[in-house]
Design a protein around this motif. Structure first.
Motif, PDB file in Angstrom:
ATOM      1  N   THR A   1       0.801  -1.230   0.000  1.00  0.00           N
ATOM      2  CA  THR A   1       0.000   0.000   0.000  1.00  0.00           C
ATOM      3  C   THR A   1       0.832   1.278   0.000  1.00  0.00           C
ATOM      4  O   THR A   1       0.539   2.201  -0.774  1.00  0.00           O
TER       5      THR A   1
ATOM      6  N   ARG B   1       2.182   1.856  -3.480  1.00  0.00           N
ATOM      7  CA  ARG B   1       1.113   2.217  -4.422  1.00  0.00           C
ATOM      8  C   ARG B   1       0.600   3.626  -4.151  1.00  0.00           C
ATOM      9  O   ARG B   1       0.247   4.351  -5.084  1.00  0.00           O
ATOM     10  N   THR B   2       0.575   4.016  -2.879  1.00  0.00           N
ATOM     11  CA  THR B   2       0.154   5.375  -2.536  1.00  0.00           C
ATOM     12  C   THR B   2       1.116   6.398  -3.130  1.00  0.00           C
ATOM     13  O   THR B   2       0.696   7.410  -3.710  1.00  0.00           O
TER      14      THR B   2
ATOM     15  N   SER C   1       3.325   4.647 -13.101  1.00  0.00           N
ATOM     16  CA  SER C   1       3.009   3.223 -13.070  1.00  0.00           C
ATOM     17  C   SER C   1       4.188   2.445 -12.494  1.00  0.00           C
ATOM     18  O   SER C   1       5.329   2.940 -12.468  1.00  0.00           O
ATOM     19  N   PRO C   2       3.953   1.204 -12.025  1.00  0.00           N
ATOM     20  CA  PRO C   2       5.049   0.416 -11.453  1.00  0.00           C
ATOM     21  C   PRO C   2       6.221   0.205 -12.411  1.00  0.00           C
ATOM     22  O   PRO C   2       7.378   0.251 -11.989  1.00  0.00           O
TER      23      PRO C   2
ATOM     24  N   SER D   1       4.677  -4.769  -5.039  1.00  0.00           N
ATOM     25  CA  SER D   1       4.089  -3.635  -5.763  1.00  0.00           C
ATOM     26  C   SER D   1       4.459  -3.643  -7.237  1.00  0.00           C
ATOM     27  O   SER D   1       4.091  -2.719  -7.971  1.00  0.00           O
TER      28      SER D   1
END
Length: 231
Positions: A156, A159-160, A168-169, A189
């Motif tokens: 999380t 991603r936050t 984007s990842p 992630s």
């Protein structure tokens, strides 16, 4: 899909900075101040604090850890609280210094990438460090994992940070020193990771870790080579 890196996220403690006094030294001094014979190690404390997680203040979470360790070693909880109080009294969160080359890395990378900070800890402990180093303005987002979000290695906080930067990842890199929280969290992630194993107690047992970093550097200064740009 393009893998051009747009954002670089950093861990804070023992990735960008360190305290002159090592955790084991502070814990030994806390036992001495409290008048208690040492009955657990700094490594035991750090593993447990990650396991406990939660969104308490770091100070309260440390107290809970010391109480639990006291119970595990057949001591009264009050003994754990005494050591926690002594540890807190000995701790100056502004007493931090850059690891060699870290400030230069931030100055160099911010010319090309959007930078973010994802660190375990709440504002009571992390904000004084960030401000003492004078680096808050270098980051477009600061995520205090374990306070704003679940603690790393939960995905999380990563991603936050990506959502805050609108990246984007596959266009994000994460730089950290811990296999257990940084590399595992980045992997969860789907972010490529840079491992700088300074101060990581997991380093000797690296082969037992199921999360492999994409890049391994011996120092933060080596990030100036931008190894991810060769992909």
């Amino acid at each position: 899909m393009s893998r051009d890196v747009k954002a670089v996220l950093f861990d804070l403690d023992e990735t960008l900075c360190e305290r002159p006094r090592r955790p084991a030294e502070r814990l030994a001094a806390a036992f001495d101040r409290a008048g208690v014979e040492p009955f657990f190690t700094a490594d035991e404390y750090h593993r447990l604090v990650n396991e406990i997680g939660g969104t308490d203040s770091d100070i309260r979470r440390r107290e809970r850890c010391f109480e639990r360790l006291a119970r595990e070693y057949d001591r009264d909880e009050t003994v754990g609280r005494q050591v926690a109080d002594a540890y807190q009294a000995l701790t100056d969160y502004t007493a931090v210094q850059f690891l060699p080359g870290a400030e230069r890395v931030l100055e160099d990378l911010e010319e090309t990438y959007r930078l973010g900070l994802v660190t375990n800890g709440g504002p009571d402990t992390q904000s004084p460090k960030i401000d003492a180093l004078g680096i808050r303005d270098r980051f477009e987002t600061v995520v205090l994992a374990g306070y704003d979000t679940p603690a790393k290695p939960d995905p999380t906080p990563f991603r936050t940070a990506m959502a805050n930067l609108d990246v984007s990842p596959e266009r994000t890199i994460y730089v950290g020193n811990s296999l257990r929280s940084d590399i595992a969290g980045a992997s969860a992630s789907e972010i490529r990771s840079v491992w700088i194993p300074y101060g990581d107690p997991e380093r000797p047992n690296r082969t037992q870790n199921r999360f492999e970093p994409d890049y391994t550097l011996e120092s933060i200064e080596e990030a100036l080579s931008r190894p991810w740009e060769g992909d």
